[in-house]
Design a protein around this motif. Structure first.
Motif, PDB file in Angstrom:
ATOM      1  N   UNK A 314      17.727  -0.132  33.064  1.00 16.70           N
ATOM      2  CA  UNK A 314      17.050  -0.967  34.065  1.00 16.70           C
ATOM      3  C   UNK A 314      17.214  -0.315  35.436  1.00 16.70           C
ATOM      4  N   UNK A 315      16.108   0.089  36.052  1.00 12.92           N
ATOM      5  CA  UNK A 315      16.203   0.792  37.332  1.00 12.92           C
ATOM      6  C   UNK A 315      16.232  -0.176  38.510  1.00 12.92           C
ATOM      7  N   UNK A 316      16.562   0.342  39.642  1.00 11.69           N
ATOM      8  CA  UNK A 316      16.417  -0.385  40.897  1.00 11.69           C
ATOM      9  C   UNK A 316      15.107   0.085  41.522  1.00 11.69           C
ATOM     10  N   UNK A 317      14.138  -0.821  41.615  1.00 12.02           N
ATOM     11  CA  UNK A 317      12.831  -0.488  42.176  1.00 12.02           C
ATOM     12  C   UNK A 317      12.801  -0.858  43.658  1.00 12.02           C
ATOM     13  N   UNK A 318      12.278   0.055  44.443  1.00 12.21           N
ATOM     14  CA  UNK A 318      12.123  -0.182  45.878  1.00 12.21           C
ATOM     15  C   UNK A 318      10.664   0.034  46.244  1.00 12.21           C
ATOM     16  N   UNK A 319      10.041  -0.973  46.821  1.00 13.67           N
ATOM     17  CA  UNK A 319       8.650  -0.879  47.263  1.00 13.67           C
ATOM     18  C   UNK A 319       8.639  -0.779  48.775  1.00 13.67           C
ATOM     19  N   UNK A 320       7.917   0.216  49.288  1.00 11.31           N
ATOM     20  CA  UNK A 320       7.831   0.424  50.726  1.00 11.31           C
ATOM     21  C   UNK A 320       6.390   0.257  51.194  1.00 11.31           C
ATOM     22  N   UNK A 321       6.239  -0.433  52.287  1.00 14.21           N
ATOM     23  CA  UNK A 321       4.947  -0.579  52.957  1.00 14.21           C
ATOM     24  C   UNK A 321       5.046   0.089  54.317  1.00 14.21           C
ATOM     25  N   UNK A 323       6.444   2.725  55.125  1.00 19.39           N
ATOM     26  CA  UNK A 323       7.776   3.268  55.350  1.00 19.39           C
ATOM     27  C   UNK A 323       8.887   2.244  55.424  1.00 19.39           C
ATOM     28  N   UNK A 324       8.566   0.957  55.330  1.00 24.03           N
ATOM     29  CA  UNK A 324       9.576  -0.096  55.406  1.00 24.03           C
ATOM     30  C   UNK A 324       9.733  -0.774  54.047  1.00 24.03           C
ATOM     31  N   UNK A 325      10.980  -0.941  53.605  1.00 21.34           N
ATOM     32  CA  UNK A 325      11.233  -1.591  52.324  1.00 21.34           C
ATOM     33  C   UNK A 325      10.856  -3.064  52.407  1.00 21.34           C
ATOM     34  N   UNK A 326      10.017  -3.515  51.461  1.00 25.36           N
ATOM     35  CA  UNK A 326       9.619  -4.927  51.441  1.00 25.36           C
ATOM     36  C   UNK A 326      10.160  -5.646  50.208  1.00 25.36           C
ATOM     37  N   UNK A 327      10.479  -4.897  49.159  1.00 28.84           N
ATOM     38  CA  UNK A 327      11.055  -5.483  47.948  1.00 28.84           C
ATOM     39  C   UNK A 327      12.034  -4.499  47.344  1.00 28.84           C
ATOM     40  N   UNK A 328      13.170  -4.995  46.848  1.00 29.19           N
ATOM     41  CA  UNK A 328      14.117  -4.168  46.103  1.00 29.19           C
ATOM     42  C   UNK A 328      14.691  -5.030  44.980  1.00 29.19           C
ATOM     43  N   UNK A 329      14.411  -4.631  43.725  1.00 26.47           N
ATOM     44  CA  UNK A 329      14.837  -5.417  42.575  1.00 26.47           C
ATOM     45  C   UNK A 329      15.268  -4.507  41.442  1.00 26.47           C
ATOM     46  N   UNK A 330      16.174  -5.006  40.602  1.00 25.06           N
ATOM     47  CA  UNK A 330      16.544  -4.297  39.384  1.00 25.06           C
ATOM     48  C   UNK A 330      15.698  -4.852  38.247  1.00 25.06           C
ATOM     49  N   UNK A 349      15.410   4.065  41.091  1.00 23.90           N
ATOM     50  CA  UNK A 349      16.740   4.650  40.993  1.00 23.90           C
ATOM     51  C   UNK A 349      17.381   4.224  39.675  1.00 23.90           C
ATOM     52  N   UNK A 350      18.096   5.168  39.038  1.00 24.48           N
ATOM     53  CA  UNK A 350      18.887   4.874  37.847  1.00 24.48           C
ATOM     54  C   UNK A 350      20.344   5.231  38.114  1.00 24.48           C
ATOM     55  N   UNK A 351      21.248   4.607  37.380  1.00 25.58           N
ATOM     56  CA  UNK A 351      22.665   4.944  37.517  1.00 25.58           C
ATOM     57  C   UNK A 351      22.979   6.199  36.724  1.00 25.58           C
ATOM     58  N   UNK A 352      23.791   7.063  37.320  1.00 21.20           N
ATOM     59  CA  UNK A 352      24.185   8.292  36.653  1.00 21.20           C
ATOM     60  C   UNK A 352      24.949   7.967  35.367  1.00 21.20           C
ATOM     61  N   UNK A 362      20.972   6.920  41.508  1.00 19.70           N
ATOM     62  CA  UNK A 362      20.396   8.230  41.809  1.00 19.70           C
ATOM     63  C   UNK A 362      18.875   8.153  41.776  1.00 19.70           C
ATOM     64  N   UNK A 363      18.238   8.791  42.735  1.00 19.59           N
ATOM     65  CA  UNK A 363      16.779   8.812  42.775  1.00 19.59           C
ATOM     66  C   UNK A 363      16.229   9.317  41.449  1.00 19.59           C
ATOM     67  N   UNK A 364      15.331   8.540  40.861  1.00 21.42           N
ATOM     68  CA  UNK A 364      14.714   8.888  39.581  1.00 21.42           C
ATOM     69  C   UNK A 364      13.232   9.205  39.759  1.00 21.42           C
TER      70      UNK A 364
END
Length: 377
Positions: A314-321, A323-330, A349-352, A362-364
């Motif tokens: 399960x990754x951590x998803x970050x959505x940017x509008x 250049x600004x983060x508007x949502x961050x969820x696993x 992002x995934x965990x190493x 870590x950036x995936x």
């Protein structure tokens, strides 16, 4: 001993993913023995194929391969994009799709060289803009189409001595995991990319910067890190879709390069898990969906859809509008109603894995944006 055991016991997934229809996976920024690499073009193509790639770009330092040489080494089902890493007084840039007959001249001025390669029909990308050794110094230049966001070599050099020592100890028993341990998020590059895109579309790519060579003076000491291990790390996923006149499975080098230039692609650290089939689209009722590099007019029912491959953690998803983060969820998928026009892009992002990964996020994946435009009255 702990590092060796971690390398022996931690198994990374196979690179044999399942690309979506119209998705081609390859590597950008590869050096051969024509400059500072250790392998010939046919050897490198064979290695790329064994890493489940279907295209690569050759970017030797200040030299472009002859078209006949590329054609002779290029099997019909594997695309080779010829190019060059051009050295200038302001840093390096990649000129992709460049013919070896372009009039180089004796100048080292970045702007004149960029203008010259573009006139020769090249697609220009600023290389490793914030590298420790080579940084880009002329952001007033305009004759480029995109920038390298993730460059393997530049990222590795920003690790600590301890991180480098762990990777060096692990490399003999698990090459892919050793290089993955050195992956870091290129924050400066992301910030600059978002600044540039505020002015105009700028495509983002990841470069392997593969050499498979350690050179001291004039001597080649070791083929390290290997092409195969590097080709498993940062890979460009090009989305050709159902373009008119394009068979995605047999697309030419020019067709693939056109999609890269347009930003119809995303990057993935596939060593963590092959990101084949990742989707980032915006749908608006009554309009076709728009993906990376494409534009769609905004309406109140606009929705951003993100989905990663099911087999990954399960990754951590970050959505940017813009250049600004508007949502961050696993989560593995996300359907987000959009608040308005803007440039929407995704980072995942995934965990190493393994003990010495310490569970570090870590950036995936990072994707080029979908351009959601305002409706003109």
């Amino acid at each position: 001993m702990t590092v060796w055991l971690d390398g022996l016991l931690t198994r990374l997934p196979s690179l044999a993913g399942t690309p979506a229809h119209g998705e081609r996976v390859g590597v950008i920024h590869v050096h051969t023995n024509a400059s500072c690499g250790s392998g010939s073009l046919p050897e490198i193509i064979a290695t790329a194929r064994s890493a489940n790639l279907s295209f690569l770009t050759v970017t030797d330092h200040n030299i472009t391969m002859a078209q006949a040489e590329v054609a002779a080494a290029d099997p019909p089902d594997f695309a080779v994009i010829d190019g060059e890493e051009v050295s200038t007084s302001s840093g390096h840039f990649l000129a992709l799709g460049l013919d070896d007959t372009w009039p180089r001249g004796g100048s080292r001025d970045a702007r004149s060289l960029m203008a010259s390669t573009r006139k020769a029909h090249a697609v220009n990308f600023i290389a490793h803009p914030y590298g420790l050794r080579d940084r880009w110094g002329d952001w007033g230049a305009t004759d480029y189409d995109g920038i390298e966001i993730f460059n393997d070599d530049a990222v590795w050099r920003k690790n600590t001595v301890v991180d480098l020592a762990i990777a060096a100890l692990m490399y003999p028993v698990n090459q892919r995991l050793a290089l993955l341990r050195l992956a870091r998020t290129p924050q400066e590059n992301f910030v600059k990319w978002d600044q540039l895109m505020a002015e105009r579309p700028v495509a983002g790519i990841c470069g392997s910067d593969a050499h498979a060579n350690i050179i001291v003076g004039r001597y080649n000491l070791a083929k390290f890190p290997s092409y195969l291990s590097v080709f498993s790390l940062a890979r460009q996923h090009v989305l050709l879709g159902d373009r008119a006149g394009v068979d995605p499975d047999h697309a030419s080098a020019d067709q693939i390069l056109g999609a890269i230039k347009a930003g119809n692609s995303f990057c993935s650290i596939d060593a963590m898990y092959p990101a084949d089939g990742f989707t980032q689209t915006v749908t608006v009722e009554g309009q076709a969906a728009a993906g990376p590099g494409e534009a769609i007019a905004w309406s109140p029912d606009a929705v951003l859809h993100i989905k990663v491959p099911e087999g990954a953690g399960i990754p951590r998803l970050r959505v940017l509008r813009d250049g600004q983060t508007i949502v961050e969820q696993e989560t593995r998928s996300l359907d987000l109603k959009l608040p308005g026009p803007g440039r929407y892009r995704t980072e995942a992002y995934l965990q190493q894995p393994g003990l010495t990964g310490w569970g570090r996020w870590t950036l995936w994946i990072f994707s080029n944006p979908v351009y959601v435009t305002a409706v003109k009255n």
